[in-house]
Design a protein around this motif. Sequence first.
Motif, PDB file in Angstrom:
ATOM      1  N   UNK B  94       0.849  -1.192   0.000  1.00 30.88           N
ATOM      2  CA  UNK B  94       0.000   0.000   0.000  1.00 30.88           C
ATOM      3  C   UNK B  94       0.887   1.245   0.000  1.00 30.88           C
ATOM      4  N   UNK B  95       0.474   2.250  -0.776  1.00 30.38           N
ATOM      5  CA  UNK B  95       1.184   3.526  -0.730  1.00 30.38           C
ATOM      6  C   UNK B  95       0.504   4.425   0.299  1.00 30.38           C
ATOM      7  N   UNK B  96       1.068   5.610   0.510  1.00 32.52           N
ATOM      8  CA  UNK B  96       0.438   6.552   1.434  1.00 32.52           C
ATOM      9  C   UNK B  96      -0.899   7.065   0.901  1.00 32.52           C
ATOM     10  N   UNK B 149       1.414  11.275  -6.971  1.00 32.24           N
ATOM     11  CA  UNK B 149       2.675  11.783  -6.405  1.00 32.24           C
ATOM     12  C   UNK B 149       3.010  13.173  -6.938  1.00 32.24           C
ATOM     13  N   UNK B 150       2.522  13.478  -8.134  1.00 31.52           N
ATOM     14  CA  UNK B 150       2.777  14.795  -8.738  1.00 31.52           C
ATOM     15  C   UNK B 150       1.640  15.771  -8.480  1.00 31.52           C
ATOM     16  N   UNK B 151       0.691  15.376  -7.628  1.00 28.55           N
ATOM     17  CA  UNK B 151      -0.432  16.264  -7.340  1.00 28.55           C
ATOM     18  C   UNK B 151      -1.482  16.277  -8.431  1.00 28.55           C
ATOM     19  N   UNK B 152      -1.447  15.263  -9.331  1.00 31.04           N
ATOM     20  CA  UNK B 152      -2.453  15.164 -10.392  1.00 31.04           C
ATOM     21  C   UNK B 152      -3.508  14.135 -10.005  1.00 31.04           C
ATOM     22  N   UNK B 153      -4.682  14.242 -10.605  1.00 28.87           N
ATOM     23  CA  UNK B 153      -5.723  13.250 -10.382  1.00 28.87           C
ATOM     24  C   UNK B 153      -5.488  12.074 -11.333  1.00 28.87           C
ATOM     25  N   UNK B 154      -6.101  10.922 -11.024  1.00 31.56           N
ATOM     26  CA  UNK B 154      -5.974   9.786 -11.957  1.00 31.56           C
ATOM     27  C   UNK B 154      -6.432  10.166 -13.365  1.00 31.56           C
TER      28      UNK B 154
END
Lengths: 257, 273
Positions: B94-96, B149-154
Amino acid sequence: MSNFLNWSFAWPANRRNLYNRASADLNGKPWSKDRIGIYWDAAQGKWVGNDVPDFVKDRGPDDPAFNSPFIMQTDGKGALFAMMNEGPFPEHYEPFENPMDNSFSSIQLNPAVQFGEKAMNAQGDFSKYPIIATTYRLSEHWQSGVMTRNVPWLAELVNNMFVEISEELAKEKGIKEKDKIIVSSARGEIEAYAMITKRFKPYKLKDKTVHHIGMPWHFGYKGIATGATANRLTPHIGDPNSHIPEYKAFLCDVRRA
Amino acid sequence: MADYIKFVDVTKCDGCRACMVACKNWNDLPTVTEEYSGSYQSHEKVNAHTWNVITYNEHTTANGGFEWLFRHQSCLHCVEAACEKACPEDAISHTKFGSVVIDHDKCVGCGYCTTNCTFDVVELATYKDKNGKEYRKAQKCTLCTDRLEQGLQPACVVACHTDCLVYDEKETVLAEAEKRLAKIKERFPNANIYNPQGIKGTTTVYLLADKPSVYGLPENPKVPLSQVVWKDYAQPLGKAMFGATTMAVVGAVIANAMKKDKGGHEEGGRDHE
Ligand code: SF4
Ligand code: SF4
Ligand code: SF4
């Protein structure tokens, strides 16, 4: 007629209906008691009522200009703007090929319809082509698909030409899921996959039960995704005013390939 | 950081499949063209190179009505993830962001995750190395963790034009979901929010228009106890005693046994029948 003259503001004079002088007759009386726009008040010698008069305020029935209420026209008279080729008013006509008589008019087909090449426009008869067909677009492809059928990720999503038919028609014709079928019209025939669906249903048209099928017209013979061209079937006639071809309604027959 | 989730309101989906194209585009995935399915559905289910699939279901409702039900199918990012428990190489974690991701340096392509996934949405992709030798890696939706991680949405969420897919703070989304549920109940009496507690919830939560089984989803999924024991006790112990390779072989036997009691698919069936 209710106007809320203190509600907001209508440019330029807070007038809510243009030519509202026409809401009163030649004596300056409202045409209808229930819908009073403005009216001529002889005692006061001016137009009063539920709107800002769109006429010279103190010009009454004695004035020679009184019967010219359309003040922005040079002659002050009303007019119809009707540029349709088949007459001033729109009317209901039936498609070129049709199982029904026109219930609204004694004229079946729009008399000003524009025909393309004769050879492409043989007319099918309901006795030989008893099924109504329509063509449409899908979100994955654009027009005849020459671009989108060459985009791998779009071709992957809709990769085959198909024809949507009802469960009832499939049963009648012995067509099973994923079978190939042949659709024929007076102009040509195509082969495609059958898509049997609950979303198409036979129509009850007066005393007739008529089947209805549908298909996309995005396919062609070159590209990643290829398939039969629906416009082999359609009549090439154009609306008299917009020139839009009549690809949405025509007659055909269906059989197993 | 507040908890975020991806939320799928299937009642807003119009089946346009922009999400499918966006996913392949962002993740640079090749096409997997399947045979004509007889319906609008392009793929029978998600596969190693197709991480989301829109399923189309012509559903007859209990009172004889008709609904054309769509579902954006992809990994649900389970809080208690069977794939992670099954993996003998600790390649899945799991990631954060709550997403469940596969470390391809660690993945050996054994396929335990594919047999044990609660929702059957992880598959093995086959590649060739420079000597022409084949090798396999497990592949599935990553929840676009690289974008998060880059602050973008899926990517699929950004592409969705109906707000069927949203990615936002969990509390906000779930509160909105309850309101939406109340609103659609009249048309869809069986509607429900699918966030199964047997696996401690998921990071992709659905608002379904009908019972989970109508969508081919298990009603009450659980990670079998045997699998939890395998991961949390047997594996560490076994590796200490016999070494990793032996444990992988033992794992194959156990994973197959566990597959049988995954449970819950009572009325499942294919989504697009
Ligand atoms: S849906 Fe399957 S692959 Fe995704 S986290 Fe859950 S168990 Fe793992
Ligand atoms: S979250 Fe990313 S990886 Fe997952 S389905 Fe959407 S686009 Fe694909
Ligand atoms: S992009 Fe949105 S509306 Fe289109 S298919 Fe995907 S989830 Fe449905």
